[in-house]
Motif scaffolding. Structure first.
Motif, PDB file in Angstrom:
ATOM      1  N   UNK A   1       0.830  -1.208   0.000  1.00 31.35           N
ATOM      2  CA  UNK A   1       0.000   0.000   0.000  1.00 31.35           C
ATOM      3  C   UNK A   1       0.864   1.257   0.000  1.00 31.35           C
ATOM      4  N   UNK A   2       1.970   1.228   0.731  1.00 30.83           N
ATOM      5  CA  UNK A   2       2.872   2.376   0.749  1.00 30.83           C
ATOM      6  C   UNK A   2       3.481   2.609  -0.630  1.00 30.83           C
ATOM      7  N   UNK A   3       3.929   1.525  -1.272  1.00 32.05           N
ATOM      8  CA  UNK A   3       4.542   1.652  -2.592  1.00 32.05           C
ATOM      9  C   UNK A   3       3.545   2.146  -3.639  1.00 32.05           C
ATOM     10  N   UNK A   4       2.342   1.582  -3.614  1.00 35.62           N
ATOM     11  CA  UNK A   4       1.308   2.008  -4.571  1.00 35.62           C
ATOM     12  C   UNK A   4       0.884   3.437  -4.285  1.00 35.62           C
ATOM     13  N   UNK A   5       0.856   3.816  -3.007  1.00 33.55           N
ATOM     14  CA  UNK A   5       0.516   5.194  -2.662  1.00 33.55           C
ATOM     15  C   UNK A   5       1.475   6.190  -3.273  1.00 33.55           C
ATOM     16  N   UNK A   6       2.733   5.823  -3.389  1.00 32.86           N
ATOM     17  CA  UNK A   6       3.721   6.705  -4.014  1.00 32.86           C
ATOM     18  C   UNK A   6       3.497   6.827  -5.513  1.00 32.86           C
ATOM     19  N   UNK A   7       2.802   5.851  -6.093  1.00 36.82           N
ATOM     20  CA  UNK A   7       2.543   5.847  -7.539  1.00 36.82           C
ATOM     21  C   UNK A   7       1.097   6.182  -7.873  1.00 36.82           C
ATOM     22  N   UNK A   8       0.366   6.728  -6.898  1.00 33.22           N
ATOM     23  CA  UNK A   8      -1.068   6.923  -7.089  1.00 33.22           C
ATOM     24  C   UNK A   8      -1.366   7.878  -8.251  1.00 33.22           C
ATOM     25  N   UNK A   9      -0.446   8.761  -8.582  1.00 39.47           N
ATOM     26  CA  UNK A   9      -0.643   9.680  -9.717  1.00 39.47           C
ATOM     27  C   UNK A   9      -0.146   9.083 -11.031  1.00 39.47           C
ATOM     28  N   UNK A  10       0.318   7.863 -10.984  1.00 40.02           N
ATOM     29  CA  UNK A  10       0.787   7.161 -12.184  1.00 40.02           C
ATOM     30  C   UNK A  10       0.139   5.768 -12.206  1.00 40.02           C
ATOM     31  N   UNK A  11      -1.144   5.702 -12.538  1.00 40.96           N
ATOM     32  CA  UNK A  11      -1.900   4.447 -12.415  1.00 40.96           C
ATOM     33  C   UNK A  11      -1.279   3.269 -13.146  1.00 40.96           C
ATOM     34  N   UNK A  12      -0.749   3.512 -14.361  1.00 42.59           N
ATOM     35  CA  UNK A  12      -0.193   2.378 -15.112  1.00 42.59           C
ATOM     36  C   UNK A  12       0.947   1.713 -14.349  1.00 42.59           C
ATOM     37  N   UNK A  13       1.847   2.522 -13.815  1.00 47.52           N
ATOM     38  CA  UNK A  13       2.982   1.960 -13.081  1.00 47.52           C
ATOM     39  C   UNK A  13       2.525   1.296 -11.783  1.00 47.52           C
ATOM     40  N   UNK A  14       1.483   1.855 -11.167  1.00 45.92           N
ATOM     41  CA  UNK A  14       0.952   1.249  -9.938  1.00 45.92           C
ATOM     42  C   UNK A  14       0.378  -0.136 -10.229  1.00 45.92           C
ATOM     43  N   UNK A  15      -0.393  -0.259 -11.307  1.00 47.03           N
ATOM     44  CA  UNK A  15      -0.965  -1.557 -11.651  1.00 47.03           C
ATOM     45  C   UNK A  15       0.112  -2.543 -12.116  1.00 47.03           C
ATOM     46  N   UNK A  16       1.161  -2.044 -12.768  1.00 44.18           N
ATOM     47  CA  UNK A  16       2.269  -2.916 -13.141  1.00 44.18           C
ATOM     48  C   UNK A  16       2.977  -3.461 -11.898  1.00 44.18           C
ATOM     49  N   UNK A  17       3.114  -2.609 -10.880  1.00 49.78           N
ATOM     50  CA  UNK A  17       3.689  -3.074  -9.619  1.00 49.78           C
ATOM     51  C   UNK A  17       2.809  -4.150  -8.999  1.00 49.78           C
ATOM     52  N   UNK A  18       1.490  -3.931  -9.028  1.00 50.73           N
ATOM     53  CA  UNK A  18       0.571  -4.923  -8.475  1.00 50.73           C
ATOM     54  C   UNK A  18       0.598  -6.225  -9.276  1.00 50.73           C
ATOM     55  N   UNK A  19       0.896  -6.149 -10.579  1.00 51.78           N
ATOM     56  CA  UNK A  19       1.043  -7.366 -11.385  1.00 51.78           C
ATOM     57  C   UNK A  19       2.335  -8.094 -11.043  1.00 51.78           C
ATOM     58  N   UNK A  20       3.378  -7.325 -10.713  1.00 50.88           N
ATOM     59  CA  UNK A  20       4.680  -7.934 -10.418  1.00 50.88           C
ATOM     60  C   UNK A  20       4.651  -8.736  -9.120  1.00 50.88           C
ATOM     61  N   UNK A  21       3.832  -8.316  -8.149  1.00 50.77           N
ATOM     62  CA  UNK A  21       3.797  -9.006  -6.858  1.00 50.77           C
ATOM     63  C   UNK A  21       3.339 -10.460  -6.980  1.00 50.77           C
ATOM     64  N   UNK A  22       2.169 -10.731  -7.548  1.00 59.05           N
ATOM     65  CA  UNK A  22       1.774 -12.147  -7.691  1.00 59.05           C
ATOM     66  C   UNK A  22       2.656 -12.908  -8.664  1.00 59.05           C
ATOM     67  N   UNK A  23       3.218 -12.222  -9.666  1.00 56.97           N
ATOM     68  CA  UNK A  23       4.123 -12.891 -10.597  1.00 56.97           C
ATOM     69  C   UNK A  23       5.346 -13.428  -9.853  1.00 56.97           C
ATOM     70  N   UNK A  24       5.857 -12.629  -8.914  1.00 55.27           N
ATOM     71  CA  UNK A  24       7.020 -13.058  -8.137  1.00 55.27           C
ATOM     72  C   UNK A  24       6.697 -14.231  -7.220  1.00 55.27           C
ATOM     73  N   UNK A  25       5.415 -14.390  -6.867  1.00 55.91           N
ATOM     74  CA  UNK A  25       5.022 -15.453  -5.932  1.00 55.91           C
ATOM     75  C   UNK A  25       4.746 -16.780  -6.617  1.00 55.91           C
ATOM     76  N   UNK A  26       4.574 -16.796  -7.935  1.00 56.26           N
ATOM     77  CA  UNK A  26       4.198 -18.026  -8.636  1.00 56.26           C
ATOM     78  C   UNK A  26       5.230 -19.144  -8.461  1.00 56.26           C
TER      79      UNK A  26
END
Length: 386
Positions: free
Chosen positions: A346-371
């Motif tokens: 939430x802290x990391x996404x909050x820093x990217x809240x004005x850049x939605x594409x990068x925020x969603x890419x970060x959220x995609x990277x999290x589950x990808x790293x867990x696979x």
């Protein structure tokens, strides 16, 4: 023999903790104006919960392993007391005091989801019990959103209804726990046995791997729940629509958590399920990054709730089977990891809240790293764990 009344009582208390936690999530602006404080101050009424969880999760897990019934009832009582204290006066100080008490209680309640099933349900029913108990936690979130929608301009009424629900939950649980569970193990009277539970839980490689794995789905869910509205706003999604989408996300999560973990446990498909859920979450977040719209958000965020939230009861059920003598501490480690992941994401996404594409890419990277970690779980699932 299974005693389902204990699961009913626990489910009510579990829902109560989440109801208190998110009471003001849907009425932040109204509450800030009513109590003459900033929206940030209202936000802290919710933020104290994950912050205190990180600090108290392990001590509360140890307490549950050593004194299960008194510790769980103390959590239920503190939740009710905190909810009632919030009625002490029409001032922000009463709210904050009540929230702090309820935040202390939350790990005593949530960490007990595996312990209550292990003590009161037969082995064949425990996967169902954990699924029901966890689904009730998400149902409490849903109830919080519904109350804020029903009483948007009557905060005192909302608080009264919440307090009544918490007291009722305490009464039902206390009645159900009058006697020890039929499957309760005898706990040694040696004080060091309390700390042995932590050593037992952490020494298990499966528990350690599940702790790491829990960081990622928790992180995505918390970050998405916190920042979905501002991230979707540039795509033309209104705040009202975003609230409806998040509500559907939780509804889907409740249904998924009540059904999918039972299927996974019966078919020994925990690892394949987690891999599939993480992969679908990656695809959903990528769609939100590159094709944001109301329709995309409605489909993908609802799908994330349906498949990702059931990961929690699946992980907790594996922990209960793997560490029957230290399930409270092991569950505490899982919740600790998840809450920490939520705070960081939430802290990391909050820093990217004005850049939605990068925020969603970060959220995609999290589950990808867990696979990869989810794929290797099958190597740690012994016949006893299955």
């Amino acid at each position: 023999m299974s005693r389902w009344s204990a699961i009913v009582g626990y489910s009510l208390v579990g829902a109560a903790t989440q109801l208190v936690w998110l009471n003001f999530a849907g009425v932040t602006t109204v509450a800030a104006a009513h109590y003459a404080v900033s929206e940030t101050a209202i936000g802290w009424l919710a933020q104290v919960f994950p912050l205190l969880y990180v600090v108290l999760s392990i001590p509360c897990g140890l307490a549950l392993d050593r004194w299960f019934r008194p510790a769980l009832l103390a959590g239920a009582a503190l939740t009710a007391i905190g909810a009632v204290i919030r009625l002490g006066g029409d001032h922000f100080g009463w709210l904050l005091a009540g929230q702090l008490i309820c935040a202390v209680a939350q790990p005593l309640v949530l960490n007990a989801v595996t312990g209550i099933t292990g003590r009161y349900l037969a082995v064949k029913d425990r996967a169902t019990g954990i699924a029901v108990g966890t689904a009730s936690i998400f149902a409490g979130m849903l109830l919080a959103f519904l109350l804020s929608a029903v009483f948007p301009d009557s905060l005192q009424t909302m608080l009264v209804v919440t307090a009544a629900f918490c007291v009722l939950a305490l009464v039902v649980l206390a009645a159900a726990l009058r006697t020890p569970g039929p499957h309760a193990a005898v706990v040694p009277a040696v004080p060091r046995a309390v700390f042995a539970a932590l050593r037992t839980a952490w020494s298990d490689p499966l528990v350690r791997r599940l702790c790491v794995l829990a960081v990622f789905p928790f992180g995505v869910f918390v970050a998405l729940s916190t920042f979905a509205q501002p991230l979707l706003e540039p795509a033309g999604v209104t705040s009202t629509t975003a609230s409806i989408i998040l509500l559907l996300n939780v509804v889907a999560g409740v249904l998924g958590s009540a059904l999918l973990p039972i299927y996974a446990a019966r078919h020994h498909a925990e690892s394949p399920y987690l891999v599939t859920a993480l992969a679908l979450t990656v695809v959903s977040c990528l769609l939100l990054a590159f094709l944001p719209s109301t329709a995309t958000a409605l489909i993908t965020i609802t799908l994330i709730g349906l498949v990702l939230l059931p990961a929690l009861p699946i992980v907790l059920e594996l922990v209960e089977r793997r560490t029957p003598d230290a399930e409270g501490t092991a569950a505490g480690l899982i919740w600790l990891s998840g809450n920490l992941g939520g705070l960081l994401a939430a802290t990391a996404v909050g820093l990217l809240v004005n850049h939605p594409r990068y925020a969603f890419l970060l959220l995609a990277a999290l589950p990808l790293a867990a696979i990869p970690g989810a794929q290797t779980l099958r190597h740690h699932l012994t016949p006893a764990t299955r």
